[in-house]
Design a protein around this motif. Structure first.
Motif, PDB file in Angstrom:
ATOM      1  N   ALA A 137       0.838  -1.206   0.000  1.00 45.66           N
ATOM      2  CA  ALA A 137       0.000   0.000   0.000  1.00 45.66           C
ATOM      3  C   ALA A 137       0.871   1.254   0.000  1.00 45.66           C
ATOM      4  CB  ALA A 137      -0.943  -0.014   1.201  1.00 45.66           C
ATOM      5  N   GLU A 138       2.015   1.192   0.667  1.00 46.06           N
ATOM      6  CA  GLU A 138       2.927   2.342   0.703  1.00 46.06           C
ATOM      7  C   GLU A 138       3.457   2.654  -0.694  1.00 46.06           C
ATOM      8  OE1 GLU A 138       3.150   0.342   4.769  1.00 46.06           O
ATOM      9  OE2 GLU A 138       3.030  -0.322   2.681  1.00 46.06           O
ATOM     10  N   ILE A 148       0.798   6.617  -7.005  1.00 50.55           N
ATOM     11  CA  ILE A 148      -0.345   7.476  -7.322  1.00 50.55           C
ATOM     12  C   ILE A 148       0.011   8.944  -7.112  1.00 50.55           C
ATOM     13  CG2 ILE A 148      -2.713   8.072  -6.628  1.00 50.55           C
ATOM     14  CD1 ILE A 148      -3.111   5.035  -6.069  1.00 50.55           C
ATOM     15  N   PHE A 149       0.728   9.255  -6.038  1.00 48.75           N
ATOM     16  CA  PHE A 149       1.150  10.631  -5.758  1.00 48.75           C
ATOM     17  C   PHE A 149       1.896  11.205  -6.963  1.00 48.75           C
ATOM     18  CE2 PHE A 149       3.974  13.899  -4.230  1.00 48.75           C
ATOM     19  CZ  PHE A 149       3.305  14.527  -3.194  1.00 48.75           C
ATOM     20  N   VAL A 176      -1.145  11.411  -0.381  1.00 46.32           N
ATOM     21  CA  VAL A 176      -2.066  10.436  -0.970  1.00 46.32           C
ATOM     22  C   VAL A 176      -2.220   9.305   0.032  1.00 46.32           C
ATOM     23  CG1 VAL A 176      -2.341   8.675  -2.760  1.00 46.32           C
ATOM     24  CG2 VAL A 176      -1.598  10.982  -3.387  1.00 46.32           C
ATOM     25  N   ASP A 177      -3.471   8.988   0.354  1.00 42.00           N
ATOM     26  CA  ASP A 177      -3.806   7.879   1.244  1.00 42.00           C
ATOM     27  C   ASP A 177      -4.356   6.733   0.407  1.00 42.00           C
ATOM     28  OD1 ASP A 177      -3.288   9.446   3.522  1.00 42.00           O
ATOM     29  OD2 ASP A 177      -5.346  10.167   3.600  1.00 42.00           O
ATOM     30  N   ALA A 236      -2.272   3.380   4.138  1.00 40.93           N
ATOM     31  CA  ALA A 236      -0.891   3.832   3.991  1.00 40.93           C
ATOM     32  C   ALA A 236      -0.938   5.220   3.390  1.00 40.93           C
ATOM     33  CB  ALA A 236      -0.088   2.895   3.104  1.00 40.93           C
ATOM     34  N   ARG A 237      -0.013   6.072   3.804  1.00 38.56           N
ATOM     35  CA  ARG A 237       0.039   7.444   3.288  1.00 38.56           C
ATOM     36  C   ARG A 237       1.426   7.720   2.742  1.00 38.56           C
ATOM     37  NH1 ARG A 237      -1.880  12.884   6.335  1.00 38.56           N
ATOM     38  NH2 ARG A 237      -3.773  12.290   5.233  1.00 38.56           N
ATOM     39  N   TYR A 238       1.456   8.375   1.573  1.00 35.50           N
ATOM     40  CA  TYR A 238       2.692   8.945   1.054  1.00 35.50           C
ATOM     41  C   TYR A 238       2.508  10.449   1.091  1.00 35.50           C
ATOM     42  CZ  TYR A 238       6.661  10.113  -1.845  1.00 35.50           C
ATOM     43  OH  TYR A 238       7.852  10.646  -2.304  1.00 35.50           O
TER      44      TYR A 238
END
Length: 133
Positions: free
Chosen positions: A82-83, A89-90, A118-119, A128-130
């Motif tokens: 997910a990370e 995606i970010f 982006v979550d 997960a968040r970036y």
């Protein structure tokens, strides 16, 4: 500081290498994705950023992942966590918007809108968040 958020989703399969547990087996998720934009300056219409542009970029990147086996995408190096999906995606959103003439890149001290985070939710309770900060 203002912040806006848009949402998209996609369904995909994956498995995690170098993982000891049930996620090492092929399985799928209905992913939910949030894209967050921050900034201090509103445009002449009183908006930080047109939701339509941000949603279009997010949805285009998610569509590339929809109904695929994420392990088949070289960018994830056979470990589409997910990370890593959030980071992909970010950067995809940034590239899509740059192609449309909108620059949401972060620059220290910049007051204009920038993509902040982006979550990626694999489930309602696992995210997960970036983020650039």
């Amino acid at each position: 500081m203002f912040e806006v958020r848009v949402t998209a989703d996609f369904a995909a399969a994956h498995f995690l290498r170098d993982y000891n547990g049930k996620c090492e087996n092929l399985h799928g998720h209905n992913y939910k994705v949030y894209a967050h934009v921050r900034g201090e300056v509103l445009n002449e219409g009183g908006m930080l950023l047109d939701f339509t542009k941000l949603k279009a970029a997010l949805r285009k990147v998610c569509k590339e992942l929809d109904h695929t086996n994420l392990n088949d995408k070289e960018v994830f190096d056979q470990n589409p966590s997910a990370e890593r999906i959030a980071m992909y995606i970010f950067h995809g959103i940034i590239n899509e918007l740059k192609d449309e003439g909108v620059d949401l890149s972060f620059v220290q001290g910049k007051k204009d809108p920038y993509l902040f985070a982006v979550d990626v939710f694999e489930t309602d309770t696992s995210r997960a968040r970036y983020s650039i900060l």
